[in-house]
Write an enzyme that holds these catalytic residues in place. Structure first.
Site, PDB file in Angstrom:
ATOM      1  N   TYR A   1      35.886  38.446  43.800  1.00 26.10           N
ATOM      2  CA  TYR A   1      34.951  37.715  43.122  1.00 26.10           C
ATOM      3  C   TYR A   1      33.924  36.974  44.261  1.00 26.10           C
ATOM      4  CZ  TYR A   1      37.815  37.896  39.035  1.00 26.10           C
ATOM      5  OH  TYR A   1      38.627  38.389  38.028  1.00 26.10           O
TER       6      TYR A   1
ATOM      7  N   ASP B   1      43.694  36.116  37.696  1.00 32.08           N
ATOM      8  CA  ASP B   1      42.938  35.682  36.578  1.00 32.08           C
ATOM      9  C   ASP B   1      43.276  36.604  35.529  1.00 32.08           C
ATOM     10  OD1 ASP B   1      40.525  34.977  35.130  1.00 32.08           O
ATOM     11  OD2 ASP B   1      39.077  36.321  36.157  1.00 32.08           O
TER      12      ASP B   1
ATOM     13  N   ASP C   1      46.027  35.024  32.103  1.00 30.55           N
ATOM     14  CA  ASP C   1      45.495  35.022  30.722  1.00 30.55           C
ATOM     15  C   ASP C   1      46.578  35.683  29.752  1.00 30.55           C
ATOM     16  OD1 ASP C   1      43.218  33.195  31.069  1.00 30.55           O
ATOM     17  OD2 ASP C   1      41.925  34.916  30.414  1.00 30.55           O
TER      18      ASP C   1
END
Ligand code: NAD
Length: 360
Positions: free
Chosen positions: A146, A251, A255
């Site tokens: 990222y 990430d 979730d």
């Protein structure tokens, strides 16, 4: 002892859930002889409305001068709120990105716990949910894919894009140290997740994690490939204690882990820097659809406050007291609307906070 806590109530349900958490912290303070001093700052839409920008330098300075930051949530309805007609750098989320950067928060902690009394909400098979789980994902937050160099270009008339996944050993070491330190406070097991069968960055990750583990002989270390971890999380989440992983894998896995609990209003989180300083917030958003109705579930924020006591202030007994109070209230059948089964009586956000405080 006195602790200064900067609070960011934020938008939507943020002020309601932060108030409930403050009330619980005040009760902990009275019972255990601490003073928690709160100072509210504006961020997100609430700051845009007053200052025209989502985070002021003054608010950043207030956050930096505190012992820790407790946040509700920021943002509004992305389809209808005027905040989303502004250019991206002036929207509510820009404030969140900025404060994370300013506070140098590189470690993201996301616990996923299945409370016995809410096991019906778990989306997994009953025989799996009956075994329960209590894991925490420690995700590197400021490196990897990222943040690497990226570009989009045309090569011989073909559109092409490149993203770079880069980690150096200092970045891997500092997050690994956090994971091992956290494991020491829990069940002493770290599962380091990578893709070392393919990626060089993962092979370095694995080597550095092995080196760090030598300083923690009491913590059991295992390595797992990310594809296998994604499967194991739905097959047998009870096997995990601390999952340590890089930014993008974390990430996705965090979730996945939070979804298997089935209750978004229960999920706490923390982001830490190299000292004991951290920003604590629920994993969910500002829920504009239920803002101001006193029906939000404050438990994720209250459990985030417990994480603050444990990780920033080393107040383990006090953190245990909050977590036990939450379990007690759930075992008494007390529910907010989001975790009630149809027909069950429910309490509001404020009342849920008060009942948890009474059980401290
Ligand atoms: P959301 O998490 O706010 O809401 C999703 C659904 O879950 C909604 O139906 C909501 O009512 C419900 N919900 C969420 N928290 C709840 C709680 N504590 N109790 C009961 N029900 C709850 O996600 P969204 O609707 O996609 O996003 C709303 C806003 O929040 C957006 O502006 C988004 O950008 C922002 N957001 C902020 C953060 C943050 O501040 N860290 C994180 C995620 C989303």
């Amino acid at each position: 002892m006195k602790y200064n806590i900067t609070c960011i109530p934020g938008d939507g349900i943020g002020p309601e859930i932060v108030n409930a958490a403050k009330n619980v912290l005040n009760t902990v303070g009275k019972k255990f002889g601490h003073e928690f001093v709160f100072k509210d700052i504006l961020m997100g839409g609430a700051s845009i409305d007053v200052h025209g920008i989502p985070l002021t330098d003054e608010a950043i300075a207030d956050a930096k001068s505190a012992d820790a930051v407790l946040m509700g949530s920021i943002g509004g309805d992305t389809n209808t709120s005027p905040w989303y007609k502004l250019e991206p750098s002036k929207r509510p989320e820009a404030g969140l990105l900025k404060i994370r950067k300013e506070l140098k928060l590189f470690a993201n902690l996301r616990p996923a716990v299945l409370f016995d009394d809410l096991s019906d909400a778990c989306v997994l098979k009953k025989e799996t949910s009956d075994r329960g789980f209590d894991l925490i994902i420690v995700r590197e937050l400021t490196g990897g894919l990222y943040f690497g160099e990226r570009k989009t270009f045309e090569e011989n008339g073909v559109r092409t894009a490149i993203d770079t996944l880069k980690y150096d050993e200092t970045e891997i070491k500092r997050i690994a140290v956090k994971a091992f330190e956290i494991a020491k406070k829990r069940r002493c097991k770290v599962t380091s997740v990578d893709k070392a069968n393919v990626l060089d960055s993962s092979r370095l990750w694995r080597a550095v994690v092995n080196e760090v583990s030598k300083d923690y002989p009491e913590v059991k270390l295992e390595h797992m490939l990310v594809d296998n971890c994604a499967m194991q999380l739905v097959k047998d989440p009870g096997q995990f204690d601390v999952i340590l992983t890089e930014n993008m894998f974390g990430d996705i896995l965090s979730d996945e882990a939070s979804m298997i609990t089935g209750s978004i209003g229960m999920l706490a989180s923390a982001s830490l820097n190299e000292t004991k300083f951290g920003l604590y917030e629920p994993s969910h958003g500002s829920a504009p659809d239920i803002a101001g109705m006193d029906i939000a579930n404050p438990i994720a924020t209250i459990l985030s406050a417990a994480m603050m006591l444990r990780f920033s202030f080393d107040l383990n007994k006090e953190a245990d007291a909050i977590e036990t109070a939450v379990k007690k209230v759930l075992s008494q059948g007390i529910r907010t609307k989001d975790i009630a089964i149809s027909g069950e009586a429910t309490v509001g956000c404020k009342k849920m906070g008060e009942l948890i405080a009474e059980n401290i």
